[in-house]
Enzyme design. Structure first.
Site, mmCIF file in Angstrom:
data_model
loop_
_atom_site.group_PDB
_atom_site.id
_atom_site.type_symbol
_atom_site.label_atom_id
_atom_site.label_comp_id
_atom_site.label_asym_id
_atom_site.label_seq_id
_atom_site.Cartn_x
_atom_site.Cartn_y
_atom_site.Cartn_z
ATOM 1 C CE LYS A 176 -9.529 -0.084 4.886
ATOM 2 N NZ LYS A 176 -9.005 -0.861 6.046
ATOM 3 C CD GLU A 185 -2.934 1.196 2.283
ATOM 4 O OE1 GLU A 185 -3.779 2.115 2.315
ATOM 5 O OE2 GLU A 185 -2.943 0.250 3.088
#
Length: 590
Positions: A205, A184
């Site tokens: 997410k 990420e």
């Protein structure tokens, strides 16, 4: 060349996969903040050094958040460990070319998340959502263990388990070592001397486990892309990041150029979105952190309320996990290029102790079983890296010829692709030919092994006939790892099977079942059952090894796939054990 740190970052703007890969030796200067009021000064010093030509590596712990906003609640961290740590280097070194031995490091995890505590936390969070306190909370827990070997070898194993992304190994000496293979991006900021410039965030997410077959894998990705729950979870964090970026952005420059993008990682599918802006003139690095830190993807929304609940529920400070790890490098004309990851998929080492965090975003529609399975999928990367293993195939060698050789090699090649192990078909064939040449007669159990470097080796053991019928026993508890990669692929990592090995004399093997109460396989073969007048075998989706003998029986029409549950067992009229080594053995369940 003495290596103290490594950076292997993706270029977030390059779809072709360009990477920034450098090593670093001993730093010339180190800055550390042990108190909240020191954090901004450390960031200022690190930024100034990078703008003056240095390459600066470092991290912020999650517990540094109140340095930017006292309303952000955190637990008290270890006062001996810095909240922020950065080190300056005159220039990077070449990436090391020497391979690190796969067996130089391992972790023995002695503390893992507990299901009862997880269920209680999820219920508490959903009660808060129902009362309107927040929309989402990112809940996490820690794995703790002892490690041995070298940190560089462990980092290499982690990269094999979770390649790509924004990987960093930073040796902070007494401050600890951070081994992050995070997929990420927190932010990538390119700015001139005046502080203005493009900034990109890419919150992650939305998660789905990888499928057991190519068809199942594609279905998992499609489900993630189209799941209302996962999309809503992603949008909540995108909106939060838009608001955070607006605090430092030029008017009307905040935008979302990409939404709901699915990325394939070794053990999970992840959903990401891009949120971008142009920073205002005069923006400093500490301003960027004040606007964004911690990343909303690891807190929830709204951030203040979510972090208050996190501080109440979690069993200790998060540390570097969920903080920020990154690199500052000089740009033309006194500019700065700053790239930081969100340190998920991250292991922290302090002395002989290892710690790794696992978590997920909890929303109103979250299901406890599904979230728990997500945690299992997310921690698969560190389980893969914690202990060396070889890929394994067990073949029958009879009178100099291997049974079902093409099928076995195809399965091993698929496992090699999954685990990132080099595959040299010619070397594997030569290895097997040498063994067959030295065992020209009789029946032999052959073990073909493929190490992490792609080097094959083979060994043979005499194989005696198996009297039938063989006696099977039903496991007394479910196999919790039934859907894991060390079930779907055959390796020497077999502790989960060994725990179910039969202990009674005369028992041939144990029939396993998953947490949903579905029959799966035995510890070293597949199972067939005569049910309602037809032979059936559990489908791969139940969680089992795709055995070669099973595949042959399906191809020949001897069995069909069907889910068989524990409550169906009284109706089973016959049993069989199947594998390529021993063939089809009549069995009985005792």
């Amino acid at each position: 060349m003495t290596i103290g740190s490594l950076i292997d970052f993706a270029d977030p703007h390059d779809a072709a996969g360009a990477r920034l890969r450098h090593a670093f030796g001993a730093p010339r200067t180190v800055w550390a903040a042990h108190a909240l009021h020191e954090v901004r000064a450390v960031l200022d010093a690190a930024e100034a050094a990078a703008r003056s030509g240095a390459w600066v590596l470092g991290w912020l712990r999650y517990e540094a958040a109140p340095a930017f906003d006292p309303a952000l609640a955190v637990q008290a961290g270890d006062p001996a460990l810095p909240l922020a740590w950065f080190a300056a280097h005159d220039a990077p070194l070449p990436w090391p070319t020497a391979a690190t031995a796969a067996d130089d490091a391992r972790i023995d995890w002695h503390t893992q998340p507990e299901r009862a505590a997880f269920d209680a936390a999820l219920a508490h969070i959903q009660d808060g959502i129902a009362r309107g306190t927040y929309y989402q909370v990112n809940h996490t827990a820690r794995l703790r263990g002892r490690w041995s070997g070298t940190a560089q070898a462990l980092f290499a194993a982690l990269q094999r388990a979770q390649g790509g992304g924004y990987a960093a190994w930073i040796d902070g000496a007494a401050a600890g070592q951070v081994l992050s293979v995070s997929p990420e991006l927190f932010f990538d900021w390119q700015t001139g001397a005046d502080g203005s410039g493009p900034i990109l965030t890419r919150p992650m997410k939305g998660t789905a486990a990888r499928g057991a077959t190519p068809q199942d894998d594609a279905a998992q990705a499609a489900h993630l892309r189209n799941s209302p729950k996962e999309r809503a979870e992603n949008v909540m964090i995108v909106d939060l990041l838009r608001n955070d970026l607006s605090r430092i952005a030029q008017p009307h420059s905040v935008r979302v150029p990409r939404l709901f993008h699915t990325e394939a990682l070794p053990t999970v599918w992840q959903m990401t979105s891009d949120v971008a802006a142009t920073t205002r003139t005069g923006t400093r690095l500490q301003d960027v952190f004040a606007a964004l830190f911690p990343c909303g993807s690891v807190t929830g929304a709204p951030k203040v309320q979510a972090m208050r609940t996190i501080a109440q529920l979690e069993d200790g400070p998060r540390g570097v996990y969920c903080g920020a790890v990154g690199l500052l490098r000089p740009a033309a004309g006194g500019g700065l290029h700053a790239t930081f990851n969100v340190p998920i998929r991250t292991v922290e080492l302090q002395g002989s102790e290892a710690r790794c965090g696992i978590g997920s975003g909890i929303v109103w529609g979250a299901d406890a079983n599904a979230e728990w399975r997500e945690w299992a999928a997310k921690r698969a990367f560190v389980e893969r890296a914690s202990e060396p293993f070889d890929l394994l195939e067990t073949l029958r060698l009879e009178d100099g010829a291997y049974r079902h050789l093409p099928e076995h090699l195809a399965r091993m090649e698929q496992a090699a692709a999954h685990f990132g192990v080099p595959w040299d078909a010619t070397a594997v064939h030569q290895c097997l030919q040498v063994l067959a040449g030295s065992h020209p007669q009789g029946a032999w159990r052959t073990r073909l092994l493929l190490g992490a470097a792609g080097t094959p080796r083979a060994e043979a053991f005499a194989l005696a006939p198996t009297p039938e019928p063989v006696l099977l026993r039903l496991a007394q508890r479910p196999l919790a790892q039934a859907h894991g990669e060390f079930v779907r692929h055959k390796t020497t990592r077999r502790a989960h099977y060994a725990a179910f090995a039969p202990q009674e004399p005369g028992v041939f093997d144990t029939v396993l079942w998953n947490e949903e109460g579905e029959i799966t396989e035995s510890t070293f073969g597949n199972i067939a059952m005569l049910l309602d007048g037809r032979w059936v075998t559990p489908p791969l989706a139940c969680g089992l090894l795709p055995g070669v003998g099973r595949a042959v029986a399906l191809r020949d029409g001897r069995v069909i796939e069907a889910v068989v549950r524990l409550q169906d067992l009284p109706r089973v009229q016959g049993w069989a054990f199947i594998n390529s080594l021993r063939g089809w053995l009549q069995a009985r369940l005792g």
